[in-house]
Design a protein around this motif. Structure first.
Motif, mmCIF file in Angstrom:
data_model
loop_
_atom_site.group_PDB
_atom_site.id
_atom_site.type_symbol
_atom_site.label_atom_id
_atom_site.label_comp_id
_atom_site.label_asym_id
_atom_site.label_seq_id
_atom_site.Cartn_x
_atom_site.Cartn_y
_atom_site.Cartn_z
ATOM 1 N N LEU A 171 8.937 -15.688 -4.921
ATOM 2 C CA LEU A 171 8.627 -14.278 -4.741
ATOM 3 C C LEU A 171 8.793 -13.830 -3.298
ATOM 4 O O LEU A 171 8.450 -12.699 -2.950
ATOM 5 C CB LEU A 171 7.204 -13.982 -5.223
ATOM 6 N N HIS A 172 9.349 -14.714 -2.480
ATOM 7 C CA HIS A 172 9.619 -14.387 -1.075
ATOM 8 C C HIS A 172 11.112 -14.207 -0.815
ATOM 9 O O HIS A 172 11.528 -14.093 0.337
ATOM 10 C CB HIS A 172 9.098 -15.506 -0.163
ATOM 11 N N ARG A 173 11.920 -14.202 -1.888
ATOM 12 C CA ARG A 173 13.366 -14.179 -1.725
ATOM 13 C C ARG A 173 14.012 -13.074 -2.552
ATOM 14 O O ARG A 173 15.091 -13.249 -3.086
ATOM 15 C CB ARG A 173 13.942 -15.540 -2.131
ATOM 16 N N ASP A 174 13.345 -11.917 -2.631
ATOM 17 C CA ASP A 174 13.915 -10.799 -3.373
ATOM 18 C C ASP A 174 14.888 -10.054 -2.457
ATOM 19 O O ASP A 174 14.475 -9.392 -1.502
ATOM 20 C CB ASP A 174 12.801 -9.862 -3.833
ATOM 21 N N PRO A 175 16.203 -10.138 -2.716
ATOM 22 C CA PRO A 175 17.172 -9.537 -1.782
ATOM 23 C C PRO A 175 17.118 -8.020 -1.734
ATOM 24 O O PRO A 175 17.605 -7.407 -0.774
ATOM 25 C CB PRO A 175 18.529 -10.031 -2.324
ATOM 26 N N ASP A 176 16.534 -7.396 -2.736
ATOM 27 C CA ASP A 176 16.498 -5.934 -2.789
ATOM 28 C C ASP A 176 15.169 -5.350 -2.327
ATOM 29 O O ASP A 176 14.993 -4.121 -2.344
ATOM 30 C CB ASP A 176 16.786 -5.464 -4.221
ATOM 31 N N ALA A 177 14.228 -6.216 -1.950
ATOM 32 C CA ALA A 177 12.888 -5.742 -1.609
ATOM 33 C C ALA A 177 12.676 -5.765 -0.097
ATOM 34 O O ALA A 177 13.276 -6.570 0.631
ATOM 35 C CB ALA A 177 11.831 -6.600 -2.287
ATOM 36 N N ARG A 178 11.815 -4.891 0.359
ATOM 37 C CA ARG A 178 11.463 -4.867 1.782
ATOM 38 C C ARG A 178 10.772 -6.157 2.166
ATOM 39 O O ARG A 178 9.924 -6.648 1.412
ATOM 40 C CB ARG A 178 10.542 -3.675 2.055
ATOM 41 N N TRP A 179 11.161 -6.712 3.273
ATOM 42 C CA TRP A 179 10.647 -7.985 3.790
ATOM 43 C C TRP A 179 10.980 -9.154 2.858
ATOM 44 O O TRP A 179 10.477 -10.253 3.046
ATOM 45 C CB TRP A 179 9.130 -7.940 4.024
ATOM 46 N N GLY A 180 11.806 -8.907 1.845
ATOM 47 C CA GLY A 180 12.162 -9.956 0.898
ATOM 48 C C GLY A 180 11.068 -10.284 -0.090
ATOM 49 O O GLY A 180 11.173 -11.265 -0.832
ATOM 50 N N LEU A 181 10.013 -9.469 -0.127
ATOM 51 C CA LEU A 181 8.842 -9.779 -0.944
ATOM 52 C C LEU A 181 8.896 -9.056 -2.279
ATOM 53 O O LEU A 181 9.012 -7.816 -2.335
ATOM 54 C CB LEU A 181 7.557 -9.394 -0.213
ATOM 55 N N ASP A 182 8.771 -9.810 -3.350
ATOM 56 C CA ASP A 182 8.567 -9.242 -4.664
ATOM 57 C C ASP A 182 7.285 -8.394 -4.641
ATOM 58 O O ASP A 182 6.341 -8.702 -3.907
ATOM 59 C CB ASP A 182 8.434 -10.387 -5.673
ATOM 60 N N PRO A 183 7.226 -7.297 -5.405
ATOM 61 C CA PRO A 183 6.010 -6.469 -5.404
ATOM 62 C C PRO A 183 4.725 -7.248 -5.675
ATOM 63 O O PRO A 183 3.667 -6.938 -5.099
ATOM 64 C CB PRO A 183 6.292 -5.447 -6.512
ATOM 65 N N ASP A 184 4.787 -8.276 -6.528
ATOM 66 C CA ASP A 184 3.586 -9.077 -6.772
ATOM 67 C C ASP A 184 3.180 -9.868 -5.532
ATOM 68 O O ASP A 184 1.987 -10.085 -5.287
ATOM 69 C CB ASP A 184 3.807 -10.031 -7.944
ATOM 70 N N ALA A 185 4.162 -10.317 -4.753
ATOM 71 C CA ALA A 185 3.840 -11.019 -3.512
ATOM 72 C C ALA A 185 3.188 -10.073 -2.514
ATOM 73 O O ALA A 185 2.250 -10.453 -1.791
ATOM 74 C CB ALA A 185 5.095 -11.642 -2.915
ATOM 75 N N VAL A 186 3.673 -8.822 -2.471
ATOM 76 C CA VAL A 186 3.055 -7.828 -1.588
ATOM 77 C C VAL A 186 1.591 -7.635 -1.967
ATOM 78 O O VAL A 186 0.693 -7.621 -1.112
ATOM 79 C CB VAL A 186 3.821 -6.493 -1.662
ATOM 80 N N ARG A 187 1.315 -7.498 -3.250
ATOM 81 C CA ARG A 187 -0.061 -7.276 -3.697
ATOM 82 C C ARG A 187 -0.933 -8.503 -3.412
ATOM 83 O O ARG A 187 -2.096 -8.365 -3.011
ATOM 84 C CB ARG A 187 -0.071 -6.946 -5.191
ATOM 85 N N PHE A 188 -0.392 -9.679 -3.651
ATOM 86 C CA PHE A 188 -1.156 -10.914 -3.410
ATOM 87 C C PHE A 188 -1.497 -11.052 -1.931
ATOM 88 O O PHE A 188 -2.654 -11.311 -1.564
ATOM 89 C CB PHE A 188 -0.336 -12.113 -3.889
ATOM 90 N N LEU A 189 -0.500 -10.873 -1.072
ATOM 91 C CA LEU A 189 -0.747 -10.989 0.373
ATOM 92 C C LEU A 189 -1.635 -9.853 0.865
ATOM 93 O O LEU A 189 -2.448 -10.045 1.776
ATOM 94 C CB LEU A 189 0.572 -11.007 1.127
ATOM 95 N N GLY A 190 -1.498 -8.682 0.251
ATOM 96 C CA GLY A 190 -2.388 -7.578 0.601
ATOM 97 C C GLY A 190 -3.835 -7.910 0.297
ATOM 98 O O GLY A 190 -4.750 -7.538 1.046
ATOM 99 N N GLY A 191 -4.069 -8.611 -0.791
ATOM 100 C CA GLY A 191 -5.428 -9.030 -1.118
ATOM 101 C C GLY A 191 -5.984 -10.009 -0.108
ATOM 102 O O GLY A 191 -7.169 -9.943 0.261
ATOM 103 N N GLY A 225 -6.102 -9.001 -5.106
ATOM 104 C CA GLY A 225 -5.120 -8.038 -4.623
ATOM 105 C C GLY A 225 -4.057 -7.743 -5.657
ATOM 106 O O GLY A 225 -3.608 -6.595 -5.809
ATOM 107 N N LEU A 226 -3.653 -8.773 -6.400
ATOM 108 C CA LEU A 226 -2.642 -8.597 -7.437
ATOM 109 C C LEU A 226 -3.147 -7.655 -8.527
ATOM 110 O O LEU A 226 -2.451 -6.733 -8.950
ATOM 111 C CB LEU A 226 -2.282 -9.957 -8.022
ATOM 112 N N SER A 227 -4.385 -7.874 -8.969
ATOM 113 C CA SER A 227 -4.925 -7.049 -10.053
ATOM 114 C C SER A 227 -5.292 -5.645 -9.588
ATOM 115 O O SER A 227 -5.233 -4.684 -10.368
ATOM 116 C CB SER A 227 -6.144 -7.732 -10.677
ATOM 117 N N GLU A 247 -1.839 -3.175 -1.213
ATOM 118 C CA GLU A 247 -0.593 -2.959 -0.474
ATOM 119 C C GLU A 247 -0.709 -3.575 0.914
ATOM 120 O O GLU A 247 -1.812 -3.844 1.398
ATOM 121 C CB GLU A 247 -0.290 -1.468 -0.360
ATOM 122 N N LEU A 248 0.414 -3.788 1.532
ATOM 123 C CA LEU A 248 0.441 -4.215 2.929
ATOM 124 C C LEU A 248 0.721 -3.002 3.804
ATOM 125 O O LEU A 248 1.656 -2.237 3.530
ATOM 126 C CB LEU A 248 1.531 -5.265 3.148
#
Length: 477
Positions: A287-307, A390-392, A396-397
């Motif tokens: 979830l850290h290698r999404d080429p189309d996402a900002r910072w390469g983060l899948d939206p679920d990774a953003v929510r998890f790290l935001g938590g 954060g996921l549930s 956001e970051l």
């Protein structure tokens, strides 16, 4: 774990016979208490099978031990009553390369009826891994372990002819003189040359024990080194941290050295961190290698790290659990003293590591403030719990921080929403006490025991000077 079927009894008997043939005569069974101290019961190799079948007795009072071996109490734990059983994990049993004749295994703790002990930190970590799996997430984690070595005195005095190194400033009046065994500069090859036999033996011992080392090198502070190990599932990562630390300790002693993993070895100097690295996966996909996402983060990774970022003030009571931890957590020291995140920013408390472009598994995140006084099972479990919340909750970051937030003015930090993380154990413990997320994940018994230990240690050190706090905790971890 708990009471085991006949097959595991047979496996334990076969394992004991193999160990005996390898001249292993005793096994250290370890757990880590809420103060971050590795405690142990040991059994002769011949008693491994009974230990696996029926466990080894211990008192639940260890859950309210403080780092200086004082005993406090919580609403559920404390006093002389009760008994638990320690069940060794045979899958993690390891012959110790630096302690001839010894093996090691971590334990899970149960009551006399075979019910999981509600304050067992290792089972808490396992539950959080399972909770992540239920959400479709797999995590890989790894720790960086930092330590400072000094020459070990013999019966309170230095060996005759001890040479090299310099006296450790700040140890005056502690009754425990220290002397560095190397004089090379930070990250300098000179230190490797000076202690090449020692570092080789550390690397060899870890390899023989099945621990994959990524890096082993000098660090910033005098006499300081660091070892980084390969990521694995969170429970194994926590086990590995215990094994790495005790292996370094054993190799150090065999070289006439003493290793300190304390957050602050000398007040006012750079301390020892124990940074936690983590990556998120769904199946085989990072979830850290999404080429189309900002910072390469899948939206679920953003929510998890935001938590995780949102929970950091409370998480500090887990990952920075000693009064000495807050001697280390100073701005502009690359320890992450502010509640912010950044891309490849070593001053951010949560650092996103993008990794090499060609490495499909290279992206991950790092929680920088944590140190080796932390119980690693609590550390991985609470970080997962915070991320899942954060996921549930759809966390956001905020915009990432570049540069050192410590050099920004107060108004600029306020404008950007950058706040200082707790600067004392009392403050972080108050945040943990108010965290409904972590209280629910840990359960009332474990959450209450951790808070009781934190408040007892904070009160004990409340009137102490920084140098005295560092001296009092220097050899406890």
């Amino acid at each position: 774990m708990g009471p085991v079927p006949a097959q595991q009894w047979g496996d334990a008997r076969q394992t004991a016979a193999r160990l005996d043939a390898e001249h292993v005569r005793a096994i250290a069974l370890t757990w880590v208490d809420n103060a971050g101290v590795v405690r142990t019961k040991t059994v002769p190799t011949a008693r491994l099978a009974p230990a696996v079948q029926r466990g080894v007795g211990m008192s639940p009072v260890f859950d309210v031990f403080t780092a200086d071996d004082a005993i406090t109490a919580s609403a559920h734990l404390g006093g002389p009553d009760g008994d638990l059983r320690l069940f060794p994990d045979l899958e993690r049993l390891t012959v110790l390369a630096a302690q001839p004749g010894w093996a090691w295994a971590p334990v899970d703790r149960y009551d006399q009826l075979g019910t999981p002990h509600p304050a067992c930190q290792r089972q808490f970590a396992r539950r959080m891994v399972e909770r992540a799996a239920d959400a479709g997430l797999a995590l890989r984690m790894g720790f960086e372990t930092e330590w400072v070595v000094s020459r070990a005195p013999l019966h309170g005095r230095w060996p005759d002819g001890a040479a090299g190194g310099g006296r450790l400033d700040g140890a005056v009046g502690t009754g425990d003189p220290l002397e560095y065994p190397c004089v090379g500069p930070a990250y300098g090859m000179t230190r490797v040359v000076e202690l090449s036999d020692y570092l080789r033996d550390v690397a060899e011992a870890l390899a023989l024990q099945g621990v994959e080392v990524f890096q082993l090198h000098p660090e910033y502070a005098p006499g300081q080194f660091e070892v980084s190990t390969a990521p694995s599932d969170p429970l194994r990562a926590a086990d590995d941290l215990v094994l790495v630390r005790e292996t370094v300790r054993a190799v150090s002693l065999r070289h006439g050295l003493r290793a300190s993993f304390a957050p602050s070895v000398v007040a006012g100097q750079v301390g020892n961190g124990c940074h936690l690295h983590l990556s998120l996966h769904r199946g085989e996909r990072s979830l850290h290698r999404d080429p189309d996402a900002r910072w390469g983060l899948d939206p679920d990774a953003v929510r998890f790290l935001g938590g995780i970022l949102e929970a950091l003030p409370a998480l500090l009571a887990i990952g920075c659990p000693s009064p000495a931890s807050y001697l280390r957590l100073a701005p502009s020291m690359w320890v992450g003293a502010y509640q912010c995140w950044g891309v490849e920013n070593r001053e951010a408390a949560l650092r996103l590591v993008t990794g090499a472009p060609g490495d499909p598994d290279g992206g991950h995140a790092e929680v920088k403030p944590f140190d080796a006084a932390a119980n690693p099972y609590l550390a991985v479990g609470t970080v997962i719990a915070a991320g899942l919340h954060g996921l549930s909750a759809g966390a956001e970051l905020p915009p990432p921080v570049t540069g050192d937030p410590g050099v920004l003015g107060v108004r600029e930090r306020a404008r950007r929403g950058i706040v200082r993380l707790p600067a004392s154990l009392t403050e972080s413990t108050d945040r943990l006490a108010r965290s409904t997320t972590l209280a629910e994940a840990m359960g009332e018994v474990l959450h209450g025991a951790v808070i009781a230990v934190r408040r007892a240690e904070a009160a004990h050190c409340a009137e102490m000077e920084p140098a005295d706090i560092a001296a009092a905790t220097r050899w406890r971890y």
